[in-house]
Design an enzyme around this catalytic site. Structure first.
Site, mmCIF file in Angstrom:
data_model
loop_
_atom_site.group_PDB
_atom_site.id
_atom_site.type_symbol
_atom_site.label_atom_id
_atom_site.label_comp_id
_atom_site.label_asym_id
_atom_site.label_seq_id
_atom_site.Cartn_x
_atom_site.Cartn_y
_atom_site.Cartn_z
ATOM 1 C CB ILE A 7 -52.446 94.870 36.433
ATOM 2 C CG1 ILE A 7 -51.383 95.685 37.185
ATOM 3 C CG2 ILE A 7 -53.615 94.530 37.362
ATOM 4 C CD1 ILE A 7 -51.894 96.988 37.782
ATOM 5 C CE1 TYR B 264 -51.341 106.342 33.867
ATOM 6 C CE2 TYR B 264 -51.155 107.051 36.151
ATOM 7 C CZ TYR B 264 -51.388 106.055 35.217
ATOM 8 O OH TYR B 264 -51.671 104.784 35.650
ATOM 9 C CG ASN C 72 -46.071 102.993 42.915
ATOM 10 O OD1 ASN C 72 -46.542 103.475 41.892
ATOM 11 N ND2 ASN C 72 -45.371 103.697 43.778
ATOM 12 C CB ILE D 149 -38.052 97.626 41.236
ATOM 13 C CG1 ILE D 149 -38.687 98.045 42.570
ATOM 14 C CG2 ILE D 149 -37.256 96.345 41.381
ATOM 15 C CD1 ILE D 149 -39.627 97.018 43.188
ATOM 16 N N GLY E 292 -44.390 116.263 37.776
ATOM 17 C CA GLY E 292 -45.633 115.498 37.888
ATOM 18 C C GLY E 292 -45.498 114.286 38.808
HETATM 19 P P1 NAD Z 1 -48.986 97.561 31.230
HETATM 20 O O1 NAD Z 1 -48.322 98.548 30.328
HETATM 21 O O2 NAD Z 1 -48.227 96.331 31.591
HETATM 22 O O3 NAD Z 1 -50.387 97.122 30.606
HETATM 23 C C1 NAD Z 1 -51.167 97.948 29.777
HETATM 24 C C2 NAD Z 1 -51.602 97.116 28.586
HETATM 25 O O4 NAD Z 1 -52.444 97.912 27.742
HETATM 26 C C3 NAD Z 1 -50.451 96.623 27.711
HETATM 27 O O5 NAD Z 1 -50.596 95.248 27.450
HETATM 28 C C4 NAD Z 1 -50.574 97.456 26.434
HETATM 29 O O6 NAD Z 1 -50.056 96.768 25.306
HETATM 30 C C5 NAD Z 1 -52.070 97.692 26.383
HETATM 31 N N1 NAD Z 1 -52.451 98.904 25.637
HETATM 32 C C6 NAD Z 1 -51.971 100.165 25.816
HETATM 33 N N2 NAD Z 1 -52.556 101.013 24.947
HETATM 34 C C7 NAD Z 1 -53.447 100.283 24.217
HETATM 35 C C8 NAD Z 1 -54.349 100.593 23.169
HETATM 36 N N3 NAD Z 1 -54.459 101.836 22.662
HETATM 37 N N4 NAD Z 1 -55.103 99.591 22.644
HETATM 38 C C9 NAD Z 1 -55.009 98.326 23.122
HETATM 39 N N5 NAD Z 1 -54.163 97.974 24.116
HETATM 40 C C10 NAD Z 1 -53.385 98.940 24.654
HETATM 41 O O7 NAD Z 1 -49.440 98.363 32.520
HETATM 42 P P2 NAD Z 1 -49.942 97.850 33.938
HETATM 43 O O8 NAD Z 1 -48.931 98.272 34.925
HETATM 44 O O9 NAD Z 1 -50.356 96.433 33.856
HETATM 45 O O10 NAD Z 1 -51.229 98.765 34.139
HETATM 46 C C11 NAD Z 1 -52.548 98.266 33.891
HETATM 47 C C12 NAD Z 1 -53.555 99.341 34.235
HETATM 48 O O11 NAD Z 1 -53.466 99.660 35.622
HETATM 49 C C13 NAD Z 1 -53.347 100.655 33.486
HETATM 50 O O12 NAD Z 1 -54.609 101.225 33.210
HETATM 51 C C14 NAD Z 1 -52.604 101.522 34.492
HETATM 52 O O13 NAD Z 1 -52.822 102.894 34.262
HETATM 53 C C15 NAD Z 1 -53.232 101.052 35.790
HETATM 54 N N6 NAD Z 1 -52.367 101.233 36.966
HETATM 55 C C16 NAD Z 1 -51.214 100.544 37.080
HETATM 56 C C17 NAD Z 1 -50.428 100.706 38.230
HETATM 57 C C18 NAD Z 1 -49.129 99.958 38.421
HETATM 58 O O14 NAD Z 1 -48.461 100.190 39.431
HETATM 59 N N7 NAD Z 1 -48.750 99.041 37.546
HETATM 60 C C19 NAD Z 1 -50.826 101.604 39.230
HETATM 61 C C20 NAD Z 1 -52.010 102.325 39.061
HETATM 62 C C21 NAD Z 1 -52.806 102.102 37.944
#
Ligand code: NAD
Length: 322
Positions: free
Chosen positions: A15, A148, A177, A188, A283
């Site tokens: 994202i 989480y 999602n 997926i 969970g």
């Molecule tokens: P993703 O894993 O693709 O992106 C997370 C990014 O954070 C990665 O680039 C990772 O390298 C970086 N990261 C993780 N820990 C780190 C740290 N300690 N220091 C620096 N960088 C760090 O995940 P995503 O799906 O893009 O999710 C992005 C955000 O949206 C997250 O906070 C996630 O909880 C939230 N979210 C995602 C979804 C979804 O469906 N994808 C749904 C609800 C919430």
């Protein structure tokens, strides 16, 4: 307020990198902080040599590596996290450290550097097994069933308290999602991987009746920026929006879509029951559909339904290597 310079944590992730693309195309100066634990350089390589883009490879847990990057920025988009809900049940410390300690560090770095505007990526999992579906933002009680979800809820409250104490303005977005190109986890990808290994049989975690709402990444980014524009135009301390779709899809329906797209026939489903009530993992929220009336009331609606989003994502991911 026009954003000139922002920090995006997790900007190399799924994202986050789409937010980077979108803000860069609007002429905003972007600083990405990412440790590449799940993100990838491939997602942001198109910006690497641009003057208005800066990449800091650093871990949010160790803030002396990046705290100075928060000087003179207008807003922080905090999207870094470990997003694998399943890890919670095996190793909850990962989510406490990667998702809560990191958020505290981001808030402290912002307080010290006087950054006032905040956008936080929260999640539908804060609602737990909600009794009201579709679930609105003011649903109560919030009883997350994964660590989480509970650390994300804790992080939301940190944003609210920092808004009350230190004059922060916080936009909290509870995403359903989100799916589309550059995603690296979720049902997926799990099914495509399994069917490539064995086109005759598909292992489904849970009883397959889990039903959830999916939003295509372009819609998610559009909703993010739409709600941000609205929030900036108000003088509220904080605001919470659900970001999701109006319909939902079951796990078996997703399996059927993927099998059809792969041109397979007679695939046998093997259900792996982890809990007596058919969840995919400890969970796992079995039924998730967010009420998005609040987002619609400020003039946004999704372009693709959950099913269309799944179909499009499957088409786009089929030729990718995982
Ligand atoms: P993703 O894993 O693709 O992106 C997370 C990014 O954070 C990665 O680039 C990772 O390298 C970086 N990261 C993780 N820990 C780190 C740290 N300690 N220091 C620096 N960088 C760090 O995940 P995503 O799906 O893009 O999710 C992005 C955000 O949206 C997250 O906070 C996630 O909880 C939230 N979210 C995602 C979804 C979804 O469906 N994808 C749904 C609800 C919430």
């Amino acid at each position: 307020m026009k954003l000139k310079k922002v920090v995006i944590t997790g900007g190399a992730g799924f994202i986050g990198s789409h937010i980077v693309d979108s803000l860069m195309s609007r002429g905003v100066e972007v600083i990405v902080i990412d440790n590449f634990s799940s993100g990838s350089l491939e997602n942001i390589k198109q910006h690497i040599n641009k003057k208005s883009f800066k990449l800091i490879k650093a871990d949010l847990k160790y803030w002396d590596q990046w705290v100075n990057a928060f000087k003179d920025v207008d807003a922080v988009f905090h999207y870094a996290a470990n997003p694998e809900v399943r890890i919670s049940s095996i190793n909850p410390r990962v989510h406490f450290e990667e998702n809560l300690i990191t958020t505290f560090n981001v808030l402290e770095a912002s307080r010290i550097n006087d950054v006032k505007l905040h956008i936080f990526a929260s999640t539908s999992t804060v609602y737990g097994d909600a009794e009201r579906i579709p679930t609105p933002e003011n649903y109560y009680p919030l009883e997350p069933i994964s660590v989480y979800g509970s650390v994300k809820l804790g992080a939301e409250y940190l944003y609210i308290t920092y808004s009350k104490l230190y004059g922060f303005r916080s936009l909290i977005l509870r995403y359903a999602n989100i799916i589309g190109p550059r995603s690296t986890h979720g049902v997926i990808i799990d099914f495509i991987k399994k069917l490539r290994r064995n086109p005759q049989e598909l292992e489904i975690l849970g009883d397959g009746t889990q039903r959830k709402s999916y939003l295509y990444i372009e819609d998610a980014i559009d909703a993010t920026l739409h709600s941000l524009n609205y929030f900036i135009s108000t003088n509220k301390e904080y605001e919470i929006f659900n970001i999701g779709n109006e319909d939902w899809v079951s796990v078996v329906e997703i399996a059927n879509i993927i099998i059809e797209a792969l041109g397979l026939r007679n695939v046998k489903y093997k259900y792996k029951l982890v809990t007596p009530d058919g969840r995919g993992w400890l969970g796992d929220v079995k039924l998730m559909l967010l009420d998005i009336s609040k987002l619609k009331s400020i003039g946004w609606k999704p372009k693709l339904s959950s099913k269309e989003a799944v179909r499009k994502t499957v088409r786009e991911l089929l030729d990718k290597k995982f």
